[in-house]
Design an enzyme around this catalytic site. Structure first.
Site, PDB file in Angstrom:
ATOM      1  N   HIS A  66     -10.388  -5.025  -3.344  1.00 22.93           N
ATOM      2  CA  HIS A  66      -9.300  -5.616  -2.922  1.00 22.93           C
ATOM      3  C   HIS A  66      -9.341  -5.823  -1.623  1.00 22.93           C
ATOM      4  O   HIS A  66     -10.206  -5.352  -0.527  1.00 22.93           O
ATOM      5  CB  HIS A  66      -7.927  -4.658  -3.141  1.00 22.93           C
ATOM      6  N   ASP A  81       0.632  -1.248   0.116  1.00 21.66           N
ATOM      7  CA  ASP A  81      -0.306  -0.152  -0.160  1.00 21.66           C
ATOM      8  C   ASP A  81       0.888   1.048   0.056  1.00 21.66           C
ATOM      9  O   ASP A  81       2.296   0.807   0.662  1.00 21.66           O
ATOM     10  CB  ASP A  81      -1.015  -0.018   1.164  1.00 21.66           C
ATOM     11  N   ILE A  82       0.555   2.158  -0.735  1.00 16.55           N
ATOM     12  CA  ILE A  82       1.208   3.225  -0.781  1.00 16.55           C
ATOM     13  C   ILE A  82       1.200   4.420   0.169  1.00 16.55           C
ATOM     14  O   ILE A  82       2.243   4.987   0.959  1.00 16.55           O
ATOM     15  CB  ILE A  82       0.756   4.526  -2.162  1.00 16.55           C
ATOM     16  N   GLY A 128     -15.752   2.909   3.978  1.00 17.15           N
ATOM     17  CA  GLY A 128     -14.307   3.382   4.043  1.00 17.15           C
ATOM     18  C   GLY A 128     -13.624   3.201   2.867  1.00 17.15           C
ATOM     19  O   GLY A 128     -12.558   3.295   2.748  1.00 17.15           O
TER      20      GLY A 128
HETATM   21  P1  5GP Z   1     -10.045   1.543   0.599  1.00 14.51           P
HETATM   22  O1  5GP Z   1      -9.882   2.267   1.461  1.00 14.51           O
HETATM   23  O2  5GP Z   1     -10.460   1.873  -1.057  1.00 14.51           O
HETATM   24  O3  5GP Z   1      -9.637   0.068   1.438  1.00 14.51           O
HETATM   25  O4  5GP Z   1      -8.070   1.230   0.361  1.00 14.51           O
HETATM   26  C1  5GP Z   1      -7.392   2.072  -1.018  1.00 14.51           C
HETATM   27  C2  5GP Z   1      -5.684   1.474  -0.643  1.00 14.51           C
HETATM   28  O5  5GP Z   1      -5.202   1.581  -1.957  1.00 14.51           O
HETATM   29  C3  5GP Z   1      -5.571   3.089  -0.043  1.00 14.51           C
HETATM   30  O6  5GP Z   1      -5.016   1.584   1.494  1.00 14.51           O
HETATM   31  C4  5GP Z   1      -5.238   3.677  -0.143  1.00 14.51           C
HETATM   32  O7  5GP Z   1      -3.565   4.688   0.567  1.00 14.51           O
HETATM   33  C5  5GP Z   1      -3.910   2.264  -1.515  1.00 14.51           C
HETATM   34  N1  5GP Z   1      -4.171   2.622  -2.565  1.00 14.51           N
HETATM   35  C6  5GP Z   1      -4.574   4.332  -3.674  1.00 14.51           C
HETATM   36  N2  5GP Z   1      -3.645   4.474  -4.534  1.00 14.51           N
HETATM   37  C7  5GP Z   1      -2.603   3.547  -4.818  1.00 14.51           C
HETATM   38  C8  5GP Z   1      -1.891   3.738  -5.068  1.00 14.51           C
HETATM   39  O8  5GP Z   1      -1.741   4.174  -6.834  1.00 14.51           O
HETATM   40  N3  5GP Z   1      -0.904   3.013  -5.277  1.00 14.51           N
HETATM   41  C9  5GP Z   1      -0.728   2.007  -4.272  1.00 14.51           C
HETATM   42  N4  5GP Z   1       0.046   1.095  -3.902  1.00 14.51           N
HETATM   43  N5  5GP Z   1      -1.562   2.248  -3.259  1.00 14.51           N
HETATM   44  C10 5GP Z   1      -2.779   2.724  -3.462  1.00 14.51           C
END
Ligand code: 5GP
Ligand code: ZN
Length: 116
Positions: free
Chosen positions: A103, A35-36, A96
């Protein structure tokens, strides 16, 4: 749900290689990458190559994919040196979810600051 959504979906762009990510695993059906914005010492995402927006968009045709995602979690966590770990699937903005491509989060190795 569409099979592929590379024009708008950041995870489809990572899957295609159009934007970089720190990948830790890839096969015909999945990629996993760090995760970034990690919320734990180890924080990676297990992402199906099929563009499915969320768990709410899954049905019985996705059952094998979902099972494989869950089984990849302990395999990849072990490869990352984790003995135990947490998993999380956010579903929908109210749940969230920020990236609308299904994912599974895997966290481990220290403090976890998950607000939702
Ligand atoms: P969600 O909130 O949708 O469950 O989680 C999305 C996750 O994707 C977040 O933890 C966010 O930091 C990660 N994320 C978003 N954009 C990118 C990206 O471009 N690269 C990576 N490696 N992670 C990302
Ligand atoms: Zn996508």
């Amino acid at each position: 749900m569409s099979a592929h959504n590379e024009n708008t979906c950041i995870f489809c762009k990572i899957i295609s290689g159009a934007i970089p990510a720190k990948k830790i695993y890839e096969d015909a059906d999945f990629v996993a990458f760090h995760d970034i914005k990690p919320m734990a010492k180890v924080h990676f995402l297990i992402v199906p190559k099929l563009h499915v927006e969320s768990l709410k968009d899954c049905d019985e045709t996705h059952q094998a994919m979902l099972g494989k995602a869950l089984l990849l979690a302990p395999q990849l966590a072990t490869e990352q040196g984790l003995i135990g770990f947490k998993t999380l699937i956010n579903t929908g903005p109210e749940g969230g979810q920020e990236v609308m491509h299904l994912h599974l989060h895997v966290f481990g190795g220290g403090a976890l600051s998950v607000a939702n």
